[in-house]
Design a protein around this motif. Structure first.
Motif, PDB file in Angstrom:
ATOM      1  N   ASP A 101      -4.799  12.439 -46.723  1.00  0.00           N
ATOM      2  CA  ASP A 101      -4.845  10.815 -47.371  1.00  0.00           C
ATOM      3  C   ASP A 101      -5.072  10.558 -48.527  1.00  0.00           C
ATOM      4  N   ASP A 102      -6.334  10.770 -49.165  1.00  0.00           N
ATOM      5  CA  ASP A 102      -6.724  10.454 -50.404  1.00  0.00           C
ATOM      6  C   ASP A 102      -6.255  11.613 -51.611  1.00  0.00           C
ATOM      7  N   PRO A 103      -5.120  12.298 -52.073  1.00  0.00           N
ATOM      8  CA  PRO A 103      -5.024  12.873 -53.177  1.00  0.00           C
ATOM      9  C   PRO A 103      -5.949  13.034 -54.127  1.00  0.00           C
ATOM     10  N   HIS A 104      -5.641  11.458 -54.450  1.00  0.00           N
ATOM     11  CA  HIS A 104      -6.678  11.545 -55.738  1.00  0.00           C
ATOM     12  C   HIS A 104      -8.390  11.835 -55.804  1.00  0.00           C
ATOM     13  N   ALA A 105      -8.822  11.344 -54.494  1.00  0.00           N
ATOM     14  CA  ALA A 105     -10.629  11.910 -54.513  1.00  0.00           C
ATOM     15  C   ALA A 105     -10.728  13.319 -54.903  1.00  0.00           C
ATOM     16  N   LEU A 106      -9.456  14.144 -54.344  1.00  0.00           N
ATOM     17  CA  LEU A 106      -9.682  15.420 -53.814  1.00  0.00           C
ATOM     18  C   LEU A 106      -9.979  16.332 -55.568  1.00  0.00           C
ATOM     19  N   VAL A 107      -8.490  15.614 -55.694  1.00  0.00           N
ATOM     20  CA  VAL A 107      -8.722  15.798 -57.559  1.00  0.00           C
ATOM     21  C   VAL A 107      -9.302  15.332 -58.641  1.00  0.00           C
TER      22      VAL A 107
END
Length: 116
Positions: A101-107
């Motif tokens: 639920d946190d794709p920006h943390a992944l990126v």
């Protein structure tokens, strides 16, 4: 910066590919753990993103196999499912866990992995 994105869900691979490419990351992808291990035996990447729940091998199983083989590529398990058991399996393996639920943390993690 090259990253291998491993997820059995095509829509998740597509979304993360777009987000990563917007940050200048060259992305290759695979739909399962066995295919990822095969590819990692032939190619080098700066980071590997692993879904946890896949039909053939879990992301944790892939991470363990890579570390046992001496592969120190930065690894992140990107998952919508987490447990204390999974976290315990990863202890000492230097694997990051990021919620889906946190794709920006992944990126952010992947984009920074090449300079770490």
């Amino acid at each position: 910066m090259r990253a291998l994105l491993v997820d059995d869900e095509p829509s998740i691979r597509f979304l993360n590919r777009v987000l990563l490419e917007e940050r200048g990351v060259e992305v290759a992808d695979e739909s399962g753990g066995l295919a990822a291990l095969d590819r990692l035996g032939r190619e080098r990447f700066d980071a590997v993103v692993l879904d946890h729940r896949m039909p053939d091998l879990t992301g944790t199983e892939v991470a363990i196999r890579l570390r046992e083989a001496g592969d120190q590529t930065p690894l992140v398990i990107y998952t919508g499912w987490s447990s204390d058991e999974m976290e315990a399996s990863l202890a000492g393996l230097d694997v990051r866990v990021v919620p889906k639920d946190d794709p920006h943390a992944l990126v952010d993690w992947v984009a920074g992995a090449g300079s770490a």
